[in-house]
Enzyme design. Structure first.
Site, PDB file in Angstrom:
ATOM      1  N   ASP A 150       5.787   8.835  -8.065  1.00  0.00           N
ATOM      2  CA  ASP A 150       5.522   7.693  -7.186  1.00  0.00           C
ATOM      3  C   ASP A 150       4.578   6.691  -7.824  1.00  0.00           C
ATOM      4  O   ASP A 150       3.602   7.047  -8.467  1.00  0.00           O
ATOM      5  CB  ASP A 150       4.932   8.153  -5.860  1.00  0.00           C
ATOM      6  CG  ASP A 150       4.805   7.003  -4.887  1.00  0.00           C
ATOM      7  OD1 ASP A 150       5.851   6.502  -4.469  1.00  0.00           O
ATOM      8  OD2 ASP A 150       3.679   6.594  -4.598  1.00  0.00           O
ATOM      9  N   HIS A 230       9.441   3.935   0.860  1.00  0.00           N
ATOM     10  CA  HIS A 230       9.094   2.583   1.333  1.00  0.00           C
ATOM     11  C   HIS A 230      10.173   1.515   1.085  1.00  0.00           C
ATOM     12  O   HIS A 230       9.984   0.564   0.335  1.00  0.00           O
ATOM     13  CB  HIS A 230       7.767   2.115   0.740  1.00  0.00           C
ATOM     14  CG  HIS A 230       7.566   2.371  -0.730  1.00  0.00           C
ATOM     15  ND1 HIS A 230       8.522   2.117  -1.689  1.00  0.00           N
ATOM     16  CD2 HIS A 230       6.491   2.848  -1.408  1.00  0.00           C
ATOM     17  CE1 HIS A 230       8.037   2.417  -2.880  1.00  0.00           C
ATOM     18  NE2 HIS A 230       6.798   2.866  -2.730  1.00  0.00           N
ATOM     19  N   ASP A 302       2.670   4.865   3.474  1.00  0.00           N
ATOM     20  CA  ASP A 302       2.312   4.537   2.093  1.00  0.00           C
ATOM     21  C   ASP A 302       0.831   4.161   2.039  1.00  0.00           C
ATOM     22  O   ASP A 302       0.440   3.197   1.372  1.00  0.00           O
ATOM     23  CB  ASP A 302       3.188   3.413   1.531  1.00  0.00           C
ATOM     24  CG  ASP A 302       2.981   3.182   0.037  1.00  0.00           C
ATOM     25  OD1 ASP A 302       2.402   4.065  -0.625  1.00  0.00           O
ATOM     26  OD2 ASP A 302       3.384   2.116  -0.473  1.00  0.00           O
ATOM     27  N   GLY A 321      -1.344  -2.297  -2.734  1.00  0.00           N
ATOM     28  CA  GLY A 321      -1.525  -1.233  -1.759  1.00  0.00           C
ATOM     29  C   GLY A 321      -2.470  -1.567  -0.625  1.00  0.00           C
ATOM     30  O   GLY A 321      -3.482  -2.243  -0.817  1.00  0.00           O
TER      31      GLY A 321
END
Length: 426
Positions: A150, A230, A302, A321
């Site tokens: 990831d 996602h 996420d 993020g």
């Protein structure tokens, strides 16, 4: 213990009263009116909605190696406040969990520091470098929930083919961040109108779609279960739908931010920067329809905490993020359920049953015999999201100061209270 005066969701947005008897951490009975036993302790839910504990199969806890961003302790406390009793940690840590010894060390830390149930993914390749495959059988035996590099799409198709073949042999699942790096062209937000108007470098939707299409084909060829992280594009939803119709073992997840925001909401601030980026209105509508129809099985946050300094460099310079564990239900209840875009039943299912089925987890159920991991929600409680008050070390969210309705008030893990009155016990 007997829980009284609770309600549970039924079809669509309807609810009904329910009572739950818990014994030795499990649900013993559930019904409308249960007999009260002599000396039995009761908990009055006072009309709150009771659901299974939420399950998030895509979380970044940052530990080991990046404890300045988040730790297992702070991340799981944040999760509990958001109603999550089970989460799965991604492997982009330092060191990367790519050997049984590293996986054991991670789980040892989970045992001492976690407030809730935590599963961990193994990397697909050593160090997430895309060069050498891990030993899939050994890592699964060491407790790996699944396999993921990831944060990095596996770029080499041959490498992914070998990985899926070996994962299938080990009885595992691969879950991936889909990104063809040859299509990035130094982009950092969606390649749409906002990028063009404000002279930003864009990430084309094909960057995601190409790897989704490639990996679905490899999944079909190898028989390996494959989960798409996602999802953010209309093309990805179409590819997932076609794959399901063809009987391929694939599944997908969507985040709250991709369901609620588009490139039209962008600001010149790092809290609007995530990967995949906020995309077009058409992409958002496709994601929502995919979720409604069950093409997309689950919602995942996420949750990706960063330091204040890492998120203060605008759209171009900030780290990718945002955080989401403490706000997901309230945001989606307010802006999807209460506005008629999604049923309460479907929202709860996508936050409990869906992710549990995808990852074969023993969670997400209110059935007799299941673990008493329960969430009690005051559906009428209004509150303002204040990132400064987050339990998570990460404070970056585009939803700061949003007014929401519906608040997680109480959380039980294996029949024991860990959150009461919206606060962690102890």
């Amino acid at each position: 213990m007997k829980i009284i005066n609770a309600i549970r969701v039924r079809e669509e947005n309807t609810t009904e009263g329910c009572e739950i008897r818990i014994e030795e951490g499990r649900i013993l009975e559930i019904g409308n009116r249960l007999e009260t036993l002599d000396g039995e302790e009761t908990y009055d839910a006072k009309g709150m909605l009771v659901t299974p504990g939420f399950v998030d199969i895509h979380v970044h806890l940052r530990e080991p190696g990046h404890e300045h961003k988040e730790t297992i302790k702070t991340g799981t406390r944040a999760a509990a406040l958001g109603g999550y009793t089970t989460i799965a940690a991604m492997p982009n840590t330092d060191p990367v969990p790519d050997t049984p010894e590293k996986m054991k060390a991670l789980y040892d830390k989970v045992k001492t520091d976690s407030l809730i149930k935590v599963y961990a993914y193994s990397a697909i390749t050593a160090g997430e470098k895309g060069e050498t495959l891990v030993d899939f059988c050994e890592m699964k035996a060491a407790g790996a929930l699944g396999f993921s590099d990831d944060g990095k799409g596996v770029q080499d198709a041959g490498m992914m083919y070998k990985a899926m073949k070996k994962t299938a042999e080990a009885g595992g699942i691969i879950t991936t961040h889909c990104e063809d790096e040859s299509m990035l062209f130094s982009g950092y937000i969606h390649d749409g109108e906002y990028a063009k108007t404000h002279q930003h470098k864009g990430i084309h939707a094909l960057t995601e779609d190409l790897q989704i299409i490639r990996d679905i084909a490899i999944s079909e060829a190898t028989g390996c279960p494959y989960h798409i992280c996602h999802m953010s594009t209309e093309g990805g939803v179409k590819a997932l739908k076609r794959a399901k119709e063809d009987g391929i073992k694939v599944s997908g997840e969507v985040t709250p931010h991709h369901l609620l925001l588009t490139e039209e909401d962008l600001r010149e601030e790092g809290r609007y920067k995530m990967n995949p980026p906020l995309r077009s209105r058409e992409d958002r509508e496709a994601l929502l329809e995919g979720l409604r129809a069950g093409v997309i099985e689950c919602i995942a946050t996420d949750h990706a905490p960063h330091t204040k300094e890492e998120k203060e460099k605008g759209l171009e310079g900030s780290s990718f993020g945002i955080v989401g564990l403490e706000t997901s239900f309230s945001l989606l209840n307010t802006h999807l359920v209460r506005k008629g875009h999604l049923s309460l039943e479907r929202l709860i299912d996508a936050m409990t049953v869906g992710p549990s089925k995808v990852m074969s987890l023993p969670s997400g159920s209110l059935l007799k015999g299941s673990s008493a991991d329960l969430v009690f929600i005051d559906l009428e409680k209004e509150w303002i999201i204040k990132s400064a008050d987050f339990e998570s070390k990460g404070k970056s969210t585009p939803f700061d100061n949003w007014a929401v309705k519906g608040k997680v008030e109480t959380v039980m893990l294996d029949g024991k209270f860990i959150v009461e009155g919206g606060k962690i016990i102890g």
